[in-house]
Design a protein around this motif. Structure first.
Motif, mmCIF file in Angstrom:
data_model
loop_
_atom_site.group_PDB
_atom_site.id
_atom_site.type_symbol
_atom_site.label_atom_id
_atom_site.label_comp_id
_atom_site.label_asym_id
_atom_site.label_seq_id
_atom_site.Cartn_x
_atom_site.Cartn_y
_atom_site.Cartn_z
ATOM 1 N N HIS A 1 25.415 -1.009 20.673
ATOM 2 C CA HIS A 1 24.988 -1.232 22.055
ATOM 3 C C HIS A 1 23.811 -0.311 22.408
ATOM 4 N N ALA A 2 23.916 0.968 22.044
ATOM 5 C CA ALA A 2 22.849 1.916 22.337
ATOM 6 C C ALA A 2 21.557 1.502 21.624
ATOM 7 N N MET A 3 21.680 1.083 20.370
ATOM 8 C CA MET A 3 20.516 0.668 19.583
ATOM 9 C C MET A 3 19.784 -0.486 20.272
ATOM 10 N N GLN A 4 20.541 -1.365 20.886
ATOM 11 C CA GLN A 4 19.960 -2.535 21.542
ATOM 12 C C GLN A 4 19.321 -2.196 22.888
ATOM 13 N N ASN A 5 19.559 -0.981 23.377
ATOM 14 C CA ASN A 5 19.091 -0.625 24.710
ATOM 15 C C ASN A 5 18.109 0.531 24.747
ATOM 16 N N VAL A 6 17.478 0.800 23.609
ATOM 17 C CA VAL A 6 16.419 1.810 23.574
ATOM 18 C C VAL A 6 15.159 1.168 23.011
ATOM 19 N N ASP A 7 14.038 1.726 23.384
ATOM 20 C CA ASP A 7 12.752 1.208 22.894
ATOM 21 C C ASP A 7 12.252 1.960 21.670
ATOM 22 N N SER A 8 12.564 3.223 21.600
ATOM 23 C CA SER A 8 12.063 4.077 20.534
ATOM 24 C C SER A 8 12.584 3.635 19.167
ATOM 25 N N ASP A 9 11.665 3.418 18.236
ATOM 26 C CA ASP A 9 12.060 3.061 16.868
ATOM 27 C C ASP A 9 12.897 4.165 16.234
ATOM 28 N N ARG A 10 12.547 5.403 16.554
ATOM 29 C CA ARG A 10 13.294 6.549 16.011
ATOM 30 C C ARG A 10 14.747 6.518 16.485
ATOM 31 N N LEU A 11 14.946 6.239 17.774
ATOM 32 C CA LEU A 11 16.313 6.181 18.306
ATOM 33 C C LEU A 11 17.047 4.942 17.799
ATOM 34 N N GLY B 1 37.290 2.263 25.088
ATOM 35 C CA GLY B 1 35.984 2.162 24.445
ATOM 36 C C GLY B 1 35.123 1.089 25.088
ATOM 37 N N MET B 2 35.749 -0.041 25.404
ATOM 38 C CA MET B 2 35.021 -1.119 26.071
ATOM 39 C C MET B 2 34.567 -0.647 27.453
ATOM 40 N N ALA B 3 35.421 0.063 28.153
ATOM 41 C CA ALA B 3 35.074 0.562 29.478
ATOM 42 C C ALA B 3 33.903 1.547 29.387
ATOM 43 N N HIS B 4 33.914 2.402 28.355
ATOM 44 C CA HIS B 4 32.818 3.362 28.186
ATOM 45 C C HIS B 4 31.499 2.635 27.916
ATOM 46 N N ARG B 5 31.544 1.599 27.067
ATOM 47 C CA ARG B 5 30.321 0.829 26.796
ATOM 48 C C ARG B 5 29.832 0.142 28.068
ATOM 49 N N ASN B 6 30.764 -0.376 28.866
ATOM 50 C CA ASN B 6 30.376 -1.004 30.128
ATOM 51 C C ASN B 6 29.757 0.019 31.078
ATOM 52 N N TRP B 7 30.305 1.223 31.087
ATOM 53 C CA TRP B 7 29.741 2.294 31.899
ATOM 54 C C TRP B 7 28.336 2.626 31.419
ATOM 55 N N PHE C 1 20.804 1.145 35.834
ATOM 56 C CA PHE C 1 20.262 1.880 36.965
ATOM 57 C C PHE C 1 19.236 2.924 36.555
ATOM 58 N N SER C 2 19.238 3.323 35.308
ATOM 59 C CA SER C 2 18.271 4.315 34.856
ATOM 60 C C SER C 2 17.193 3.674 33.985
ATOM 61 N N SER C 3 17.065 2.351 34.085
ATOM 62 C CA SER C 3 16.067 1.606 33.314
ATOM 63 C C SER C 3 16.158 1.936 31.825
ATOM 64 N N TYR C 4 17.375 1.898 31.304
ATOM 65 C CA TYR C 4 17.608 2.187 29.894
ATOM 66 C C TYR C 4 17.002 3.522 29.491
ATOM 67 N N ASP C 5 17.234 4.507 30.326
ATOM 68 C CA ASP C 5 16.753 5.864 30.105
ATOM 69 C C ASP C 5 17.359 6.396 28.808
ATOM 70 N N GLU C 6 16.502 6.627 27.839
ATOM 71 C CA GLU C 6 16.963 7.080 26.520
ATOM 72 C C GLU C 6 17.673 8.419 26.601
ATOM 73 N N GLU C 7 17.224 9.284 27.493
ATOM 74 C CA GLU C 7 17.888 10.582 27.652
ATOM 75 C C GLU C 7 19.327 10.389 28.140
ATOM 76 N N ALA C 8 19.537 9.455 29.077
ATOM 77 C CA ALA C 8 20.883 9.190 29.592
ATOM 78 C C ALA C 8 21.776 8.604 28.500
ATOM 79 N N ILE C 9 21.215 7.741 27.675
ATOM 80 C CA ILE C 9 21.989 7.144 26.580
ATOM 81 C C ILE C 9 22.376 8.224 25.571
ATOM 82 N N LEU C 10 21.455 9.119 25.254
ATOM 83 C CA LEU C 10 21.766 10.222 24.344
ATOM 84 C C LEU C 10 22.821 11.156 24.948
ATOM 85 N N GLU C 11 22.735 11.374 26.242
ATOM 86 C CA GLU C 11 23.723 12.213 26.933
ATOM 87 C C GLU C 11 25.123 11.604 26.802
#
Length: 149
Positions: free
Chosen positions: A27-37, A74-80, A87-97
């Motif tokens: 899910h995270a991979m699908q929601n970041v733009d950075s190739d590195r991430l 786990g499903m609830a966490h992914r939904n969160w 709301f954070s426009s797929y903010d990579e920092e928030a996803i890493l957090e």
């Protein structure tokens, strides 16, 4: 026999957590733009799939029946993560957090298994190895988070 049942149950808990982590990383991979991430999350997803296979083998070794899917939590966490990302426009920092938060929770689960007395050496070795890998992921994710900020 009761010890084997306890070990099997605890390993199944780890198995479910690894299913959840694998799906979370996809899910995270699908929601970041950075190739590195994207590469980082893909590698983590594959690693967690490998962890799950190893745990399944251990569960079968001790006469247990491996679970076949992840948890509601786990499903609830992914939904969160999806909602937070929206709301954070797929903010990579928030996803890493969120990644770091999830991995730190995994460490608690691994420590719980390692606290079982008379844990068979093969289980202790596997769980310790996976735990060390999770520590490395946390360290890498924290570095990536610093670079993303």
């Amino acid at each position: 026999m009761k010890d084997f049942e306890k070990i099997s149950n605890k390993l199944n808990e780890l198995l479910v957590k690894n299913y959840d982590a694998e799906k979370g990383y996809i899910h995270a991979m699908q929601n970041v733009d950075s190739d590195r991430l994207k590469a980082f999350f893909k590698e983590r997803s594959e690693e967690r799939s490998k962890f799950a296979m190893q745990l399944r083998t251990q569960i079968l070794t001790y006469g247990g029946e491996p679970k076949e899917s992840g948890s509601f939590a786990g499903m609830a966490h992914r939904n969160w993560m999806s909602l937070k990302s929206l709301f954070s426009s797929y903010d990579e920092e928030a996803i890493l957090e969120e990644t770091i938060k999830g991995e730190k929770a995994s460490l608690d689960d691994y420590n719980d298994v390692l606290s079982i007395s008379n844990l068979p050496t093969s289980v202790e070795t596997l769980v310790s190895s996976q735990k060390n890998s999770i520590w490395n992921v946390i360290n890498t994710a924290e570095k990536l988070e610093t670079m993303a900020s």
